[in-house]
Design a protein around this motif. Structure first.
Motif, mmCIF file in Angstrom:
data_model
loop_
_atom_site.group_PDB
_atom_site.id
_atom_site.type_symbol
_atom_site.label_atom_id
_atom_site.label_comp_id
_atom_site.label_asym_id
_atom_site.label_seq_id
_atom_site.Cartn_x
_atom_site.Cartn_y
_atom_site.Cartn_z
ATOM 1 N N VAL A 449 50.327 -7.555 -27.023
ATOM 2 C CA VAL A 449 50.593 -6.903 -25.744
ATOM 3 C C VAL A 449 51.974 -6.249 -25.759
ATOM 4 C CG1 VAL A 449 50.986 -7.285 -23.276
ATOM 5 C CG2 VAL A 449 49.057 -8.395 -24.405
ATOM 6 N N ILE A 450 52.976 -6.928 -26.333
ATOM 7 C CA ILE A 450 54.334 -6.367 -26.391
ATOM 8 C C ILE A 450 54.356 -5.114 -27.249
ATOM 9 C CG2 ILE A 450 56.668 -6.785 -27.300
ATOM 10 C CD1 ILE A 450 56.388 -9.685 -26.363
ATOM 11 N N ALA A 451 53.662 -5.191 -28.399
ATOM 12 C CA ALA A 451 53.645 -4.040 -29.310
ATOM 13 C C ALA A 451 52.966 -2.833 -28.681
ATOM 14 C CB ALA A 451 52.935 -4.422 -30.604
ATOM 15 N N ALA A 452 51.993 -3.094 -27.814
ATOM 16 C CA ALA A 452 51.231 -1.987 -27.216
ATOM 17 C C ALA A 452 51.945 -1.365 -26.014
ATOM 18 C CB ALA A 452 49.854 -2.492 -26.797
ATOM 19 N N ASN A 453 53.041 -1.943 -25.566
ATOM 20 C CA ASN A 453 53.707 -1.444 -24.354
ATOM 21 C C ASN A 453 55.227 -1.359 -24.533
ATOM 22 O OD1 ASN A 453 51.382 -1.485 -22.165
ATOM 23 N ND2 ASN A 453 51.202 -3.413 -23.316
ATOM 24 N N PRO A 454 55.698 -0.540 -25.477
ATOM 25 C CA PRO A 454 57.154 -0.446 -25.723
ATOM 26 C C PRO A 454 57.932 0.062 -24.507
ATOM 27 C CG PRO A 454 55.960 1.324 -26.830
ATOM 28 C CD PRO A 454 54.926 0.359 -26.359
ATOM 29 N N ASP A 455 57.322 0.932 -23.702
ATOM 30 C CA ASP A 455 58.018 1.449 -22.519
ATOM 31 C C ASP A 455 58.295 0.334 -21.515
ATOM 32 O OD1 ASP A 455 55.238 1.235 -22.237
ATOM 33 O OD2 ASP A 455 55.212 2.644 -20.544
ATOM 34 N N LYS A 461 64.444 -4.961 -19.610
ATOM 35 C CA LYS A 461 65.876 -5.199 -19.797
ATOM 36 C C LYS A 461 66.650 -5.015 -18.496
ATOM 37 C CE LYS A 461 65.725 -3.769 -24.659
ATOM 38 N NZ LYS A 461 66.170 -2.755 -25.649
ATOM 39 N N THR A 462 66.170 -4.104 -17.635
ATOM 40 C CA THR A 462 66.844 -3.884 -16.343
ATOM 41 C C THR A 462 66.088 -4.529 -15.185
ATOM 42 O OG1 THR A 462 65.680 -1.757 -16.125
ATOM 43 C CG2 THR A 462 67.884 -1.726 -17.132
ATOM 44 N N LYS A 463 64.834 -4.883 -15.450
ATOM 45 C CA LYS A 463 64.022 -5.492 -14.399
ATOM 46 C C LYS A 463 63.285 -6.712 -14.973
ATOM 47 C CE LYS A 463 60.698 -4.234 -10.793
ATOM 48 N NZ LYS A 463 59.750 -3.192 -10.306
ATOM 49 N N PRO A 464 63.966 -7.859 -15.083
ATOM 50 C CA PRO A 464 63.383 -9.061 -15.714
ATOM 51 C C PRO A 464 62.071 -9.538 -15.077
ATOM 52 C CG PRO A 464 65.749 -9.323 -15.412
ATOM 53 C CD PRO A 464 65.361 -8.077 -14.685
ATOM 54 N N SER A 465 61.895 -9.246 -13.771
ATOM 55 C CA SER A 465 60.678 -9.722 -13.102
ATOM 56 C C SER A 465 59.418 -9.090 -13.683
ATOM 57 C CB SER A 465 60.756 -9.425 -11.606
ATOM 58 O OG SER A 465 60.832 -8.027 -11.372
ATOM 59 N N LEU A 466 59.589 -8.003 -14.458
ATOM 60 C CA LEU A 466 58.436 -7.334 -15.055
ATOM 61 C C LEU A 466 57.773 -8.201 -16.132
ATOM 62 C CD1 LEU A 466 56.977 -4.609 -14.735
ATOM 63 C CD2 LEU A 466 58.371 -3.709 -16.608
ATOM 64 N N ALA A 467 58.453 -9.266 -16.514
ATOM 65 C CA ALA A 467 57.861 -10.187 -17.492
ATOM 66 C C ALA A 467 56.528 -10.732 -16.986
ATOM 67 C CB ALA A 467 58.825 -11.336 -17.782
ATOM 68 N N GLY A 468 56.407 -10.857 -15.659
ATOM 69 C CA GLY A 468 55.155 -11.341 -15.081
ATOM 70 C C GLY A 468 53.988 -10.429 -15.397
ATOM 71 N N TRP A 469 54.276 -9.142 -15.538
ATOM 72 C CA TRP A 469 53.208 -8.179 -15.874
ATOM 73 C C TRP A 469 52.652 -8.486 -17.253
ATOM 74 C CZ3 TRP A 469 52.570 -4.556 -19.766
ATOM 75 C CH2 TRP A 469 51.516 -3.639 -19.590
ATOM 76 N N PHE A 470 53.579 -8.804 -18.202
ATOM 77 C CA PHE A 470 53.140 -9.131 -19.562
ATOM 78 C C PHE A 470 52.298 -10.400 -19.573
ATOM 79 C CE2 PHE A 470 56.603 -6.248 -20.472
ATOM 80 C CZ PHE A 470 56.190 -5.579 -21.617
ATOM 81 N N GLY A 472 50.400 -11.457 -17.186
ATOM 82 C CA GLY A 472 49.090 -11.081 -16.659
ATOM 83 C C GLY A 472 48.235 -10.388 -17.699
ATOM 84 N N GLN A 473 48.854 -9.521 -18.500
ATOM 85 C CA GLN A 473 48.101 -8.797 -19.534
ATOM 86 C C GLN A 473 47.597 -9.734 -20.625
ATOM 87 O OE1 GLN A 473 47.270 -5.379 -19.386
ATOM 88 N NE2 GLN A 473 47.995 -5.853 -17.315
ATOM 89 N N VAL A 474 48.434 -10.712 -20.998
ATOM 90 C CA VAL A 474 48.010 -11.687 -22.007
ATOM 91 C C VAL A 474 46.846 -12.531 -21.476
ATOM 92 C CG1 VAL A 474 48.711 -13.700 -23.362
ATOM 93 C CG2 VAL A 474 50.280 -11.771 -23.087
#
Length: 499
Positions: A449-455, A461-470, A472-474
């Motif tokens: 999932v990380i490799a498929a979404n480099p953007d 890095k500026t919005k740590p809460s976005l980790a929740g999106w990853f 969800g994708q996993v």
């Protein structure tokens, strides 16, 4: 009887009118059919749904020379109910004749109790709410008396174009008339009172509380007054057989009386009926007072007497009642709100206790209230009709605790068991629903999932809460089978997000 006002006027219960606020005063007379195989004064059956006039003895039909004989089981049930209402039990009571014309009571009078009832004053504590803050208010409602009396038959006016038929199956069936003090101050309180009273008699096993069958119904006395003023003239709404209708009848009748008084009129003391189709009350007859009934002791029945040992024996055998059960559930860590829901019906409380046996009480309560009761309500089913047994629901909770399934998988598993049945553990194995706990497999899914979404990785890095999106994708990529805690920990580690 001297009426004592025990309530302090509460503005949040006032009803606004054109001339200012009004206060509703409500008292209830609840008729509860006693659970007994035979009637109060005869051996005829009390079975519901029998063919018309099939359950009628010579006593019920008032044949000449027939004398009433008291049914001891009905006495026991009345005393048990009195004990459940924390009421005074009278060791000596008297049966009276209540004289007025009953077209469906052959003897032409009703055997009841008047000045000397079997049960005296008691109390019920009701919970009203929740309010806007989600809180409940406990209110103590006084019980004036409980007395035994015989029911009348049933007139049927829709069987013939010009004649009425009479079914005497109910004639002589034992009723407990439970009379409250005029302590209720709103339709919500009245509904809570009826709900609590029905719950108590069901726990005790003294009445089945089936209002749709007529085995529990209420006469609702309503009056209005200026807050804190003298009691107003009451009107009695007869035979309301639904808790929802009780609320509607009170709301309509209170508003009707306020309108009459504000327009300069007077309230006539009368008996009214509630028309559920129109949502309104209508006059039935002028209200009788006690002297109109010409009460006198029934000459065919001796005073009813029993000793303290009889009462003590019944008290020792009482089940745990709703208030005590609620307190015990709260001591297990449940909120008062959740405990109230679980003890509202004995069958629900019994189901919960089976699920919670040996398990976390909070987890069991959440599943019973939110998932099971929610599904039953949606399907229009009662707890007795549930397709998911306590053992099956307990099995689902066990699988979550063991880590075999996640909370999300558990929701899917519940649906499968609800629709198809089966042992939850076997269903998980057969359908490959077991949670992935292999960190290697989870790490591979995270890396993918990380490799498929480099953007998105840059945005983290500026919005740590976005980790929740990853996360969800996993979970989506693993069909919800990956251990959520493991996924979250790996995602944060690989993205460099601190807790």
């Amino acid at each position: 009887m001297t009426i004592i006002d025990t309530r302090t006027p509460d503005p949040k219960r006032f009803v606004p009118g054109a001339t200012g606020d009004w206060e509703i005063v409500i008292g209830m007379e609840v008729h509860a059919q006693v659970i007994s195989n035979s009637k109060l004064f005869s051996g005829a059956s009390t079975e519901f749904g029998a063919e018309p006039n099939a359950n009628v003895s010579l006593v019920d039909a008032a044949m000449p020379g027939m004398l009433p004989v008291i049914n001891q089981e009905c006495v026991r049930q009345a005393v048990r109910t009195g004990l459940g209402l924390k009421a005074k039990i009278n060791n000596r009571s008297i049966f009276d004749r209540k004289n007025y014309f009953f077209p469906d009571l052959p003897q032409g009078y009703q055997i009841s109790q008047y000045k000397d009832p079997i049960v005296g004053e008691g109390k019920i504590v009701i919970s009203v709410g929740p309010d806007r803050k989600g809180e409940f208010e406990d209110v103590e409602i006084g019980i004036e008396r409980l007395h035994l009396e015989q029911d009348a038959g049933k007139s049927m006016h829709d069987q013939h174009p010009t004649m009425s038929y009479i079914d005497l199956n109910r004639s002589g069936v034992a009723l407990m008339e439970i009379v409250s003090k005029p302590d209720l101050r709103s339709s919500d309180e009245a509904k809570a009172y009826m709900t609590k009273l029905r719950s108590i008699v069901r726990y005790l096993g003294t009445c089945d509380g089936n209002m749709d069958e007529g085995s529990m119904r209420a006469d609702v006395n309503v009056s209005v007054r200026k807050p804190g003023g003298e009691f107003g003239t009451r009107c009695e709404i007869k035979n309301v057989n639904s808790i929802r209708f009780i609320g509607q009848a009170i709301e309509y009748e209170a508003r009707r009386q306020i309108d009459v008084l504000e327009n300069g009129g007077e309230i006539d003391q009368e008996t009214r009926l509630f028309d559920a189709a129109k949502g309104e009350t209508r006059a039935m007859r002028s209200k009788e007072d006690a002297h109109d009934y010409r009460y006198f002791p029934d000459p065919d029945l001796l005073p009813l007497e029993f000793d303290d040992a009889f009462v003590a024996e019944l008290a020792a055998d009482l089940p745990e009642l709703p208030d005590e059960k609620k307190a015990r559930f709260v001591s297990l860590g449940l909120s008062a709100y959740d405990a109230s829901i679980l003890v509202s019906e004995k069958s629900i409380a019994d189901y919960f206790e089976q699920v919670a046996d040996g398990r976390d009480a909070k987890a069991a309560a959440n599943w019973v209230i939110n998932d099971l009761l929610g599904a039953l309500n949606k399907a229009g089913l009662g707890i007795e009709e549930t397709p998911v047994s306590p053992a099956q629901l307990g099995g689902i909770i066990d699988l979550i605790k063991s880590g075999d399934i996640s909370g999300k998988i558990a929701k899917d598993l519940f649906e499968i068991v609800w629709n198809d049945g089966g042992d939850p553990a076997a269903v998980v194995e057969e359908r490959g629903m077991k949670q992935v706990t292999d960190t290697g497999a989870i790490e591979a899914a995270v890396d993918e999932v990380i490799a498929a979404n480099p953007d998105k990785v840059e945005q983290v890095k500026t919005k740590p809460s976005l980790a929740g999106w990853f996360v969800g994708q996993v979970m989506k990529a693993t069909q919800g089978k990956a251990n959520p805690q493991a996924v979250q920990a790996l995602v944060k580690s690989k993205l460099g997000v601190e807790d």
